[in-house]
Design a protein around this motif. Structure first.
Motif, short mmCIF file in Angstrom:
data_model
loop_
_atom_site.label_atom_id
_atom_site.label_comp_id
_atom_site.label_asym_id
_atom_site.label_seq_id
_atom_site.Cartn_x
_atom_site.Cartn_y
_atom_site.Cartn_z
N GLU A 71 -17.06 17.05 8.81
CA GLU A 71 -16.38 16.41 7.68
C GLU A 71 -16.18 14.91 7.88
N ILE A 72 -16.09 14.47 9.14
CA ILE A 72 -15.83 13.05 9.41
C ILE A 72 -17.05 12.35 10.01
N SER A 73 -18.23 12.90 9.79
CA SER A 73 -19.44 12.36 10.41
C SER A 73 -20.48 11.85 9.42
N ASP A 74 -20.06 11.45 8.25
CA ASP A 74 -21.00 10.86 7.30
C ASP A 74 -21.27 9.42 7.72
N PRO A 75 -22.50 9.08 8.15
CA PRO A 75 -22.76 7.74 8.64
C PRO A 75 -22.93 6.68 7.54
N LYS A 76 -22.97 7.12 6.29
CA LYS A 76 -23.18 6.17 5.18
C LYS A 76 -22.03 6.31 4.19
N VAL A 77 -20.90 5.76 4.56
CA VAL A 77 -19.67 5.92 3.80
C VAL A 77 -19.61 4.91 2.65
N THR A 78 -19.14 5.37 1.51
CA THR A 78 -18.86 4.50 0.37
C THR A 78 -17.39 4.69 0.02
N ILE A 79 -16.67 3.58 -0.13
CA ILE A 79 -15.24 3.66 -0.44
C ILE A 79 -14.99 2.96 -1.76
N ASP A 80 -14.46 3.69 -2.73
CA ASP A 80 -14.11 3.13 -4.03
C ASP A 80 -12.63 2.74 -3.98
N THR A 81 -12.35 1.44 -4.03
CA THR A 81 -10.96 0.99 -3.99
C THR A 81 -10.43 0.63 -5.37
#
Length: 122
Positions: A71-81
């Motif tokens: 669950e915490i190993s996605d190497p290509k994270v996108t964060i919508d702020t």
């Protein structure tokens, strides 16, 4: 390398299993497993993760840890702020621009502080 990839590698090495052997047993390519370990591929499907858990024949606690690590190993994270405080956008952008300059100790400190503060707010 992702947290899940590091755990897979540790399990393989502890059991003396090569990437080729594991890939053959799981009916996937060794290139895919290597990319998964090194963080060049995203999270495995839940089906593959369960096959890997069965392959290593781990106990329940370790199986749950593998699921949590996935669950915490996605190497290509996108964060919508969008809709968050301006500080959230600034923090996210500063992290993006500086993460390569942080050493593992700094990253552990920031991770632990984030977990501590986020847990307090629940």
């Amino acid at each position: 390398m992702t947290p899940l990839g590091a755990k897979f590698r540790a399990l393989r090495e502890a059991r003396g299993v090569s990437l080729k052997e594991m890939a053959a047993a799981l009916n996937v390519s060794s290139a895919y497993l290597s990319a998964l370990e090194h963080g060049r591929r995203g999270q495995p499907t839940s089906f593959l993760l369960h096959r890997i858990i069965a392959y290593f024949n781990v106990i329940w606690d370790e199986a749950e840890e593998l699921q949590r690590l996935a669950e915490i190993s996605d190497p290509k994270v996108t964060i919508d702020t969008g809709g968050l405080a301006p500080e959230a956008t600034e923090f996210t952008n500063r992290l993006r621009d500086n993460i390569e300059r942080l050493d593992p100790e700094d990253l552990k400190f920031l991770r632990d502080e984030l977990v501590k503060r986020a847990t307090k707010k629940r």
